[in-house]
Design a protein around this motif. Structure first.
Motif, mmCIF file in Angstrom:
data_model
loop_
_atom_site.group_PDB
_atom_site.id
_atom_site.type_symbol
_atom_site.label_atom_id
_atom_site.label_comp_id
_atom_site.label_asym_id
_atom_site.label_seq_id
_atom_site.Cartn_x
_atom_site.Cartn_y
_atom_site.Cartn_z
ATOM 1 N N ARG A 188 3.482 5.605 -5.669
ATOM 2 C CA ARG A 188 3.343 5.727 -7.127
ATOM 3 C C ARG A 188 2.367 6.833 -7.485
ATOM 4 N NH1 ARG A 188 -0.117 3.625 -10.692
ATOM 5 N NH2 ARG A 188 -1.043 2.188 -9.196
ATOM 6 N N LEU A 189 1.264 6.932 -6.718
ATOM 7 C CA LEU A 189 0.294 7.991 -6.975
ATOM 8 C C LEU A 189 0.914 9.369 -6.758
ATOM 9 C CD1 LEU A 189 -2.907 6.465 -5.327
ATOM 10 C CD2 LEU A 189 -2.411 6.697 -7.767
ATOM 11 N N VAL A 190 1.783 9.472 -5.752
ATOM 12 C CA VAL A 190 2.497 10.741 -5.531
ATOM 13 C C VAL A 190 3.394 11.052 -6.720
ATOM 14 C CG1 VAL A 190 4.236 11.895 -4.119
ATOM 15 C CG2 VAL A 190 2.393 10.617 -3.016
ATOM 16 N N GLN A 191 4.127 10.035 -7.206
ATOM 17 C CA GLN A 191 5.016 10.234 -8.354
ATOM 18 C C GLN A 191 4.229 10.632 -9.601
ATOM 19 O OE1 GLN A 191 8.351 10.256 -8.542
ATOM 20 N NE2 GLN A 191 8.402 9.963 -6.331
ATOM 21 N N GLN A 223 0.826 -1.206 0.000
ATOM 22 C CA GLN A 223 0.000 0.000 0.000
ATOM 23 C C GLN A 223 0.863 1.260 0.000
ATOM 24 O OE1 GLN A 223 -3.378 0.446 -0.246
ATOM 25 N NE2 GLN A 223 -3.308 -1.725 -0.799
ATOM 26 N N VAL A 224 1.985 1.187 0.708
ATOM 27 C CA VAL A 224 2.929 2.318 0.694
ATOM 28 C C VAL A 224 3.439 2.534 -0.721
ATOM 29 C CG1 VAL A 224 5.176 3.138 1.498
ATOM 30 C CG2 VAL A 224 3.598 2.030 3.105
ATOM 31 N N ARG A 225 3.755 1.414 -1.391
ATOM 32 C CA ARG A 225 4.258 1.510 -2.758
ATOM 33 C C ARG A 225 3.213 2.112 -3.694
ATOM 34 N NH1 ARG A 225 5.196 -3.331 -3.326
ATOM 35 N NH2 ARG A 225 3.515 -4.016 -4.706
ATOM 36 N N MET A 277 -0.310 13.105 2.067
ATOM 37 C CA MET A 277 -0.863 12.917 3.411
ATOM 38 C C MET A 277 -1.374 11.487 3.600
ATOM 39 S SD MET A 277 -0.193 15.455 5.154
ATOM 40 C CE MET A 277 -1.061 14.797 6.579
ATOM 41 N N ASN A 278 -1.974 10.906 2.558
ATOM 42 C CA ASN A 278 -2.373 9.491 2.642
ATOM 43 C C ASN A 278 -1.162 8.605 2.879
ATOM 44 O OD1 ASN A 278 -5.099 9.990 2.232
ATOM 45 N ND2 ASN A 278 -4.937 9.819 -0.012
ATOM 46 N N LEU A 281 1.372 4.610 10.632
ATOM 47 C CA LEU A 281 0.876 3.335 11.157
ATOM 48 C C LEU A 281 1.982 2.288 11.152
ATOM 49 C CD1 LEU A 281 -1.443 1.458 12.070
ATOM 50 C CD2 LEU A 281 -1.947 1.066 9.632
ATOM 51 N N PHE A 282 2.715 2.223 10.069
ATOM 52 C CA PHE A 282 3.814 1.261 9.954
ATOM 53 C C PHE A 282 4.883 1.519 11.020
ATOM 54 C CE2 PHE A 282 8.072 0.485 8.146
ATOM 55 C CZ PHE A 282 8.031 -0.894 8.061
#
Length: 582
Positions: free
Chosen positions: A187-190, A181-183, A235-236, A243-244
């Protein structure tokens, strides 16, 4: 060669380097696990009493030797892996760029260059991280985990090790669940950053239009929307990372609590020594590191796997325009051009751009091409260049179908000046000498004089070494065109000189001077001049008039201005209604 094959070949070619790196990292971990053991023995020795300075110095020297061994081996292993990873990154980017250079123009019209670069840079980096940081961490994690377990079981207590390890084993599970999910969110940020970059680039390129229309507030608002999207996505990502970062210390804390309670009970009941208990707490903290690394490595290789797929797509692209299986090769080419019943339609276009076009241009002659915007002039030149492939049996160079020639041979025989007169972000001298990088300055000067740009160059602060900015932004439109013409004129080995409306931005006086130079070139080169301004075509040996892709008139200037038709209409418009016989 696919990315997987490239990786396999790269690793096999450097297998001894990778083996040395892995062994060095492994050896470093066996040095590292000696440190808690030495510390435990030292505490037990202090508890027994009777320690002397000599004994303390002995323990200190032993620790120093072990620490030095760790630093030397680990440093060598990390450096070796890092060097190999950067070598891969360099070679892969070179391979990608070389591959892109083979692709046809159509590919770049269908794909955003910024998006291609963003994917390729990030994907190459992801694979490099798997080959360097991933290998480094998996080697370190495996050896450290095995060595630490061995030391705790052999020198301390099996049950204490197993009970404390249970909560820690959940760490790689948590990482494997959360990191994808982090990945995804990364990717969405990139992608958001890529969209923002594309908008910024578009706005900067159109800055004159934006200012002329007073549209700055609209562009600022568009940019704000893009940046707000990036902030929301970041922020997401921050929330998930938080959390991680909370769960991993929590599981570590539970493991330490179990170790503290049960280990303390074992010390109280005399089943292990105080020194062994202290050593175990250090070993327990060391066990957290490889378990986290296992999870990180899983995600690194997942990232690399996805990146390899994307690189596979990039490298799987085949050029639309290729060399023939058995090309026609000649030592000498003359420059005669023949176009025979040429009809061409762009992919996804409803109508042909060119229809049944035929013209014969003998060696050393000049062909003029005129027509309204969209008549097919540029398309015809692009087909001669094989920027797009013409149908077989329609375009011939010295009697040879250009599809039967090597692309390099064909394009070396043509000096081409495009409509936009594209210039590179370097010096004006390097732009002129683009096709002949080893040319002497005297030839650069001669070409610049012929294109009437030399006077401008002499007025520049550094002469031919003056940097002209991105796309030649420091030059006016006419100066860019004259520089591009000089770049074509310096290509002395070319047999055909093609100008695609390349005099539209120069004044009439400069145009006449350049045309005088081109008249001197006649007989030495075959010239093809596409233009809107008919003054550029007066001296052509033959002129064709295109309208909606068809040749509607042909002849010499003097005849065409007297014939009813499009050519005379354009002539009268451009001369302000001057009679055709003038």
């Amino acid at each position: 060669m696919s990315p997987t094959q490239l990786i396999r070949a790269f690793i096999l070619e450097r297998k001894w380097g990778y083996l040395a790196a892995v062994l060095a990292i492994g050896m470093a971990q066996f040095f590292q696990v000696r440190i808690p053991h030495i510390l435990g023995k030292f505490i037990n020795r202090l508890k027994l009493g009777g320690s002397t300075e000599h004994i303390i110095l002995g323990f200190a020297l032993e620790l120093a030797v072990v620490a030095a061994g760790y630093v030397i081996f680990f440093g060598f292993g990390q450096t070796q892996v890092g060097r190999l990873g950067r070598t891969w990154e360099y070679e892969m980017r070179q391979h990608l760029f070389s591959h892109w250079e083979t692709l046809s123009s159509r590919y770049f019209q269908q794909h955003s260059v910024g998006d291609l670069l963003n994917h390729s840079l990030n994907d190459v980096t992801a694979v490099r991280q798997a080959l360097s940081m991933g290998l480094n961490q998996i080697s370190q994690a495996v050896f450290l985990f095995i060595a630490t377990l061995y030391m705790t079981i052999r020198t301390i207590d099996l049950k204490l090790t197993l009970f404390s390890l249970v909560p820690l084993l959940l760490i790689p599970v948590v990482i494997a669940i959360i990191r994808p999910q982090v990945r995804l969110r990364s990717r969405l940020v990139q992608e958001g950053l890529s969209d923002m970059s594309e908008l910024a680039e578009e706005s900067f390129q159109a800055i004159r239009l934006i200012k002329a229309a007073s549209n700055e507030p609209i562009e600022v608002a568009r940019f704000a929307d893009k940046t707000q999207t990036i902030v929301d996505r970041q922020m997401n990502l921050v929330r998930l990372n938080t959390l991680f970062q909370a769960l991993v210390p929590l599981l570590s804390g539970i493991g330490f609590t179990v170790g503290l309670v049960y280990g303390g009970w074992l010390v109280i009941h005399g089943q292990i020594s105080l020194g062994s208990f202290v050593a175990f707490t250090v070993y327990l903290s060391m066990l957290v590191q490889p378990l986290m690394q296992f999870g990180i490595v899983i995600n690194l290789f997942q990232n690399a796997s996805a990146s390899i797929v994307r690189l596979q797509v990039l490298l799987a692209e085949e050029p639309d325009i290729r060399d023939p299986a058995e090309p026609v090769v000649r030592d000498v080419w003359r420059g005669a051009l023949k176009i025979q019943r040429l009809t061409f339609q762009y992919p996804n276009s409803e109508h042909p751009t060119l229809q049944n076009v035929s013209v014969d241009v003998p060696e050393g002659r000049t062909l003029g091409i005129v027509g309204r915007t969209g008549a097919g002039k540029t398309t015809l030149l692009n087909l001669i260049l094989r920027d797009y492939d013409p149908p077989a049996g329609t375009v011939f160079f010295d009697g040879v179908d250009i599809r039967d020639m090597r692309l390099q041979d064909l394009r070396e025989l043509i000096a081409y000046v495009p409509q936009d007169g594209f210039l590179f972000s370097t010096t004006i001298g390097h732009n002129i000498a683009f096709s002949r990088p080893q040319v002497v300055p005297e030839d650069v000067e001669e070409a610049a004089r012929q294109s009437r740009i030399w006077e401008t160059i002499e007025g520049m602060p550094d002469g031919i070494d003056t940097e002209i900015g991105e796309r030649g932004i420091m030059l006016s439109g006419g100066q860019r065109q004259r520089t591009a013409i000089a770049r074509a004129l310096i290509k002395s080995e070319a047999k055909i000189l093609m100008l695609d409306d390349s005099l539209s931005a120069v004044d009439t006086r400069t145009e006449s001077e350049i045309l005088r130079v081109l008249r001197q070139v006649r007989g030495k080169k075959t010239c093809i001049i596409a233009a809107h301004r008919l003054s550029a075509l007066r001296d052509a040996d033959w002129i064709i008039v295109l309208d909606k892709g068809r040749i509607v008139q042909s002849g010499i200037h003097e005849d065409l201005v007297r014939q009813p038709g499009l050519y005379r209409e354009l002539y009268q418009i451009q001369t302000g209604g001057e009679p055709a016989h003038a």
